[in-house]
Design a protein around this motif. Structure first.
Motif, short mmCIF file in Angstrom:
data_model
loop_
_atom_site.label_atom_id
_atom_site.label_comp_id
_atom_site.label_asym_id
_atom_site.label_seq_id
_atom_site.Cartn_x
_atom_site.Cartn_y
_atom_site.Cartn_z
N ALA A 167 0.83 -1.21 0.00
CA ALA A 167 0.00 0.00 0.00
C ALA A 167 0.86 1.26 0.00
O ALA A 167 0.56 2.24 -0.71
N TYR A 168 1.95 1.25 0.75
CA TYR A 168 2.86 2.40 0.76
C TYR A 168 3.50 2.60 -0.61
O TYR A 168 3.67 3.73 -1.08
N GLY A 225 3.17 5.86 -3.31
CA GLY A 225 4.39 6.59 -3.59
C GLY A 225 5.17 6.96 -2.36
O GLY A 225 6.06 7.83 -2.42
N LEU A 226 4.88 6.33 -1.23
CA LEU A 226 5.59 6.62 0.00
C LEU A 226 6.91 5.87 0.11
O LEU A 226 7.81 6.27 0.84
N LEU A 227 7.01 4.77 -0.60
CA LEU A 227 8.17 3.90 -0.51
C LEU A 227 8.82 3.77 -1.88
O LEU A 227 8.13 3.51 -2.87
N SER A 269 -0.15 13.83 4.40
CA SER A 269 0.84 14.77 4.93
C SER A 269 2.24 14.16 4.93
O SER A 269 3.22 14.84 4.61
N ILE A 270 2.32 12.88 5.25
CA ILE A 270 3.62 12.20 5.26
C ILE A 270 4.21 12.18 3.85
O ILE A 270 5.42 12.38 3.66
N LYS A 271 3.36 11.97 2.86
CA LYS A 271 3.85 11.95 1.48
C LYS A 271 4.46 13.30 1.10
O LYS A 271 5.51 13.37 0.46
N TRP A 316 11.68 16.02 1.22
CA TRP A 316 12.98 15.50 1.60
C TRP A 316 13.69 14.91 0.38
O TRP A 316 14.88 15.17 0.14
N ASP A 317 12.97 14.13 -0.41
CA ASP A 317 13.57 13.53 -1.60
C ASP A 317 14.00 14.58 -2.61
O ASP A 317 14.93 14.37 -3.38
#
Length: 297
Positions: A17-18, A22-24, A59-61, A67-68
């Protein structure tokens, strides 16, 4: 992916799911295998930490994308840690069931225990039925003193619920006030830059004690004023007069307060709400009178 799940504590389903969100980052392709490394493990731990702090996946994304992109995340995580850290020097403690029963009457009271857990005054300790965690020993000590003075437990818990509504309103108002006048310049970017987030974290450390100091001072002033007035009334030979003209606190939803602030400005909120309430009362009075005309007319 099973190895990554094992080392991170996340499930394979969660990792997929992450990735879909696009979180991972995608794994490295080696022949017919997908290989995950320390970068993926560190990212999963960052996501878990931010989720524990109350951040949404959306929000985490945004934070991770910043950061990326090279904007930095150290300052943002420092700000998160500063806000999410303890706002008091008080340390949590533990109390046994026997000590708790002895403190409050000597007899087990399951209803009172359930209510205390619901209010967060007590927390259950895993695998320990005879012990509780006390997040705020001071709060429990106050309850014990009130009970010793003759206040029923049900009245104590009801008072705490009422008090929390008022205190949460004060906290929300202080946060809105400081955000408008202090933190807006640091948080104008979404997410904030690393430097701005670091500056905001420093400001949080400076302003954190001000809220409690202000409340302590104002509570002391108000308690002295009202306690003196109550004592004078009870010592007086005449029955106390009802003082309906005194202002009374009313808890309003934070969203309502923000909407009124945007409409009339911070300094006019009280006057606007007062005028709106008075107009509503007058309108209903007129409607009542109009719907009941005198007989014969």
């Amino acid at each position: 992916m099973e190895d990554l799940a094992h080392h991170s504590g996340a499930t394979v389903r969660t990792i997929r799911a992450y990735q879909d969100r696009g979180l991972l980052p995608r794994p490295e392709r080696r022949g017919r295998s997908n290989v995950y490394g320390d970068t993926h493990l560190a990212r999963l731990r960052q996501i878990a930490d931010l989720l524990d702090r109350g951040y949404t996946l959306a929000s985490i994304k945004e934070l991770l994308e910043a950061w990326d992109a090279g904007r930095g995340l150290g300052g943002v995580l420092g700000l998160v840690a500063e806000v999410d850290g303890p706002w008091t020097d008080e340390k949590a403690d533990r109390i046994s069931r026997a000590e708790l029963d002895a403190t409050f009457g000597g007899k087990p009271d399951e209803d009172a225990i359930r209510e205390a857990i619901e209010l967060g005054v007590l927390e259950r300790v895993p695998d320990r039925e005879d012990e509780f965690l006390v997040p705020s020993p001071q709060e429990l000590a106050v309850a014990a003193e009130l009970y010793e003075a003759g206040v029923p437990l049900q009245a104590i818990s009801g008072h705490l619920r009422e008090l929390r509504v008022q205190v949460e309103h004060i906290a929300s108002r202080f946060l809105e006030f400081t955000t408008e006048h202090v933190f807006a310049r640091y948080l104008e970017h979404r997410p904030p830059t690393d430097a701005d987030a670091a500056e905001a974290a420093t400001m949080v450390r400076r302003l954190r004690p001000l809220a409690q100091q202000t409340v302590d001072a104002e509570l002391a002033r108000a308690m002295r004023m009202f306690a003196t007035r109550h004592l004078q009334q009870h010592l007086s030979a005449e029955p106390p007069k009802v003082r309906d003209e005194e202002p009374r606190p009313v808890a309003l939803p934070a969203g309502t307060i923000r909407a009124v602030q945007r409409l009339v400005g911070v300094e006019n909120v009280s006057a606007f709400i007062t005028a709106a309430a008075e107009r509503e009362v007058q309108t209903r009075t007129l409607d009542t009178l109009a719907s009941n005309p005198p007989h014969g007319n």
